[in-house]
Design a protein around this motif. Structure first.
Motif, PDB file in Angstrom:
ATOM      1  N   LEU A   3     -45.072 -35.531   4.370  1.00 51.58           N
ATOM      2  CA  LEU A   3     -45.844 -35.688   4.103  1.00 51.58           C
ATOM      3  C   LEU A   3     -45.593 -36.720   3.005  1.00 51.58           C
ATOM      4  N   TRP A   4     -44.401 -36.220   1.963  1.00 46.02           N
ATOM      5  CA  TRP A   4     -44.251 -36.988   0.185  1.00 46.02           C
ATOM      6  C   TRP A   4     -43.946 -38.910   0.538  1.00 46.02           C
ATOM      7  N   GLN A   5     -42.489 -38.353   1.871  1.00 43.08           N
ATOM      8  CA  GLN A   5     -42.607 -39.221   1.629  1.00 43.08           C
ATOM      9  C   GLN A   5     -43.012 -39.844   3.142  1.00 43.08           C
ATOM     10  N   MET A   6     -44.321 -40.018   3.763  1.00 41.19           N
ATOM     11  CA  MET A   6     -44.958 -40.609   4.213  1.00 41.19           C
ATOM     12  C   MET A   6     -46.141 -41.419   2.973  1.00 41.19           C
ATOM     13  N   GLY A   7     -46.206 -41.223   2.105  1.00 35.87           N
ATOM     14  CA  GLY A   7     -47.343 -41.368   0.568  1.00 35.87           C
ATOM     15  C   GLY A   7     -47.870 -41.125   0.363  1.00 35.87           C
ATOM     16  N   VAL A   8     -48.360 -39.465   0.699  1.00 36.72           N
ATOM     17  CA  VAL A   8     -49.121 -38.842  -0.006  1.00 36.72           C
ATOM     18  C   VAL A   8     -48.912 -38.334  -1.165  1.00 36.72           C
ATOM     19  N   ASP A   9     -50.096 -38.251  -2.005  1.00 41.57           N
ATOM     20  CA  ASP A   9     -50.047 -38.409  -3.469  1.00 41.57           C
ATOM     21  C   ASP A   9     -49.554 -36.501  -3.773  1.00 41.57           C
ATOM     22  N   GLY A  10     -50.193 -36.269  -3.230  1.00 36.60           N
ATOM     23  CA  GLY A  10     -50.120 -34.405  -3.602  1.00 36.60           C
ATOM     24  C   GLY A  10     -50.557 -33.251  -2.543  1.00 36.60           C
ATOM     25  N   VAL A  11     -49.883 -32.230  -2.675  1.00 42.04           N
ATOM     26  CA  VAL A  11     -50.618 -31.231  -1.956  1.00 42.04           C
ATOM     27  C   VAL A  11     -50.687 -30.134  -2.531  1.00 42.04           C
ATOM     28  N   PHE A  12     -52.528 -29.041  -1.821  1.00 44.05           N
ATOM     29  CA  PHE A  12     -52.867 -28.013  -1.664  1.00 44.05           C
ATOM     30  C   PHE A  12     -51.343 -26.971  -1.366  1.00 44.05           C
ATOM     31  N   THR A  13     -51.182 -25.552  -1.519  1.00 46.23           N
ATOM     32  CA  THR A  13     -49.712 -24.775  -1.010  1.00 46.23           C
ATOM     33  C   THR A  13     -50.449 -23.635  -1.999  1.00 46.23           C
ATOM     34  N   ASP A  14     -50.438 -22.819  -0.363  1.00 49.25           N
ATOM     35  CA  ASP A  14     -50.247 -20.891  -1.491  1.00 49.25           C
ATOM     36  C   ASP A  14     -48.639 -20.312  -2.065  1.00 49.25           C
ATOM     37  N   TYR A  15     -47.684 -21.128  -1.574  1.00 46.05           N
ATOM     38  CA  TYR A  15     -46.628 -21.128  -2.617  1.00 46.05           C
ATOM     39  C   TYR A  15     -45.776 -22.427  -3.148  1.00 46.05           C
ATOM     40  N   PRO A  16     -46.941 -22.450  -4.600  1.00 47.08           N
ATOM     41  CA  PRO A  16     -45.931 -23.624  -5.704  1.00 47.08           C
ATOM     42  C   PRO A  16     -44.664 -24.268  -5.642  1.00 47.08           C
ATOM     43  N   THR A  49     -47.582 -34.531  -6.832  1.00 43.43           N
ATOM     44  CA  THR A  49     -48.944 -33.274  -7.955  1.00 43.43           C
ATOM     45  C   THR A  49     -49.196 -32.113  -6.304  1.00 43.43           C
ATOM     46  N   VAL A  50     -48.389 -30.560  -7.016  1.00 47.74           N
ATOM     47  CA  VAL A  50     -48.353 -29.900  -6.421  1.00 47.74           C
ATOM     48  C   VAL A  50     -49.694 -29.218  -7.444  1.00 47.74           C
ATOM     49  N   ARG A  71     -42.249 -23.586  -2.715  1.00 43.53           N
ATOM     50  CA  ARG A  71     -41.549 -24.755  -1.714  1.00 43.53           C
ATOM     51  C   ARG A  71     -41.795 -25.228  -1.843  1.00 43.53           C
ATOM     52  N   ALA A  72     -43.366 -25.306  -3.026  1.00 43.26           N
ATOM     53  CA  ALA A  72     -43.276 -27.222  -3.215  1.00 43.26           C
ATOM     54  C   ALA A  72     -42.778 -28.204  -4.191  1.00 43.26           C
ATOM     55  N   LEU A  73     -42.250 -26.897  -5.293  1.00 40.65           N
ATOM     56  CA  LEU A  73     -42.125 -27.689  -5.888  1.00 40.65           C
ATOM     57  C   LEU A  73     -39.918 -28.134  -5.488  1.00 40.65           C
ATOM     58  N   ALA A  74     -39.368 -27.156  -4.825  1.00 43.24           N
ATOM     59  CA  ALA A  74     -38.232 -27.001  -4.147  1.00 43.24           C
ATOM     60  C   ALA A  74     -37.727 -28.099  -3.006  1.00 43.24           C
ATOM     61  N   ALA A  75     -39.092 -28.630  -2.395  1.00 46.32           N
ATOM     62  CA  ALA A  75     -39.125 -29.222  -0.906  1.00 46.32           C
ATOM     63  C   ALA A  75     -38.596 -30.287  -1.541  1.00 46.32           C
ATOM     64  N   VAL A  76     -39.868 -31.045  -2.856  1.00 53.74           N
ATOM     65  CA  VAL A  76     -39.253 -32.170  -2.921  1.00 53.74           C
ATOM     66  C   VAL A  76     -38.706 -32.759  -3.958  1.00 53.74           C
ATOM     67  N   GLY A  77     -38.186 -31.893  -4.779  1.00 56.79           N
ATOM     68  CA  GLY A  77     -37.402 -31.666  -5.452  1.00 56.79           C
ATOM     69  C   GLY A  77     -37.942 -32.196  -7.370  1.00 56.79           C
ATOM     70  N   SER A  78     -36.982 -32.190  -8.130  1.00 61.15           N
ATOM     71  CA  SER A  78     -37.360 -32.250  -9.423  1.00 61.15           C
ATOM     72  C   SER A  78     -37.401 -33.432 -10.077  1.00 61.15           C
ATOM     73  N   GLU A  79     -36.683 -34.964  -9.145  1.00 63.98           N
ATOM     74  CA  GLU A  79     -36.917 -36.154  -9.374  1.00 63.98           C
ATOM     75  C   GLU A  79     -38.741 -37.037  -8.960  1.00 63.98           C
ATOM     76  N   VAL A  80     -39.236 -36.348  -8.869  1.00 69.74           N
ATOM     77  CA  VAL A  80     -40.772 -36.672  -7.902  1.00 69.74           C
ATOM     78  C   VAL A  80     -41.465 -36.073  -9.191  1.00 69.74           C
ATOM     79  N   ARG A  81     -41.284 -35.205 -10.114  1.00 67.63           N
ATOM     80  CA  ARG A  81     -41.737 -34.437 -10.864  1.00 67.63           C
ATOM     81  C   ARG A  81     -42.627 -35.562 -12.115  1.00 67.63           C
ATOM     82  N   GLU A  82     -44.083 -35.540 -12.124  1.00 68.42           N
ATOM     83  CA  GLU A  82     -44.266 -36.381 -13.088  1.00 68.42           C
ATOM     84  C   GLU A  82     -43.821 -36.321 -14.537  1.00 68.42           C
TER      85      GLU A  82
END
Length: 253
Positions: free
Chosen positions: A227-240, A21-22, A242-253
């Protein structure tokens, strides 16, 4: 016996299948003035799943403002509570944006994303937010599209008594002795913790108790992937974005 490379492939497949979750922090404060309608709309346009906004109760309104004082984010001075509503309405919160109210923010969002309302004041904030959200739920908003959080856990507990159908997020700035126990005792659905205190044992304990673990505030793409690889469920970010680019489309809900 399965090879290590096969085990690694399986681990990557499990990670890739997990939702991530972004949450746009104060909207998308890396792109627009924080806690403004412009910032919220920017976060939505950039693809955030949720937006997080800070709320203070004063003079009959719920104002979107992080700091107790006006100096950092507006052209005003002093405590927000030292100014009447009419004066707050005239302030510039950046780029010509005003200080919005919670109702104005929800009217803009129109259920396009989930909304994390962080209670930044106490002595009445929980009651006022519960009354506001109750109206929107009556108008058709699903209760689960809201998440109410706070570092002030007694205020969060008060909110739970007033509107128990809305999920809670317990905010921590450290790792408690009982790990995620206090959040579970509170009846929270999420544990929201500062990036500097992320701990693998805390992640595991939160998940064992049925809690999602969200991390704030993460803007570095390498750290987001870690953090994604560690198993967290989502992040708060000033740059949504960047987060979407970092984790990639394969993990989007």
């Amino acid at each position: 016996m399965r090879t290590q490379s096969a085990q690694n492939r399986d681990a990557r497949a499990v990670t890739a299948s997990r939702p991530f979750t972004v949450i746009g922090h104060r909207g998308a404060r890396g792109h627009a003035p924080e806690n403004t309608l412009l910032s919220i709309d920017t976060a939505i346009r950039l693809g955030a799943d949720w937006v997080e906004i800070d709320v203070q109760h004063h003079d009959g309104e719920l104002w979107l403002m992080h700091d107790l004082t006006l100096d950092r984010t507006t052209n005003g001075r002093g405590l927000l509570t030292a100014h009447p509503a009419a004066a707050l309405r005239r302030l510039d919160a950046g780029d010509g944006e005003g200080i919005p109210t919670l109702a104005e923010a929800l009217d803009l969002i129109e259920q396009r994303v989930g909304v994390n309302v962080e209670l930044k004041s106490w002595n009445g904030c929980a009651n006022a937010v519960a009354a506001c959200l109750r109206e929107y739920i009556a108008d058709g908003w699903p209760a689960e599209r809201f998440l109410v959080s706070s570092f002030h856990l007694p205020e969060l507990w008060e909110f739970k008594q007033l509107l128990p159908e809305v999920p809670l997020g317990a905010l921590y700035c450290g790792v408690p002795l009982d790990w995620a126990g206090l959040a579970a005792e509170l009846g929270a659905q999420t544990l929201n913790i500062s990036d500097e205190f992320v701990d693998a044992r805390l992640i595991a304990d939160a998940h064992a108790r049925g809690l999602a673990l969200y991390v704030y505030t993460v803007n570095d793409e390498t750290r987001l992937r870690t953090l994604w690889q560690m198993g967290v469920d989502g992040v708060f970010t000033d740059y949504p974005d960047r987060a979407l680019a970092a984790v990639g489309s394969e993990v989007r809900e």
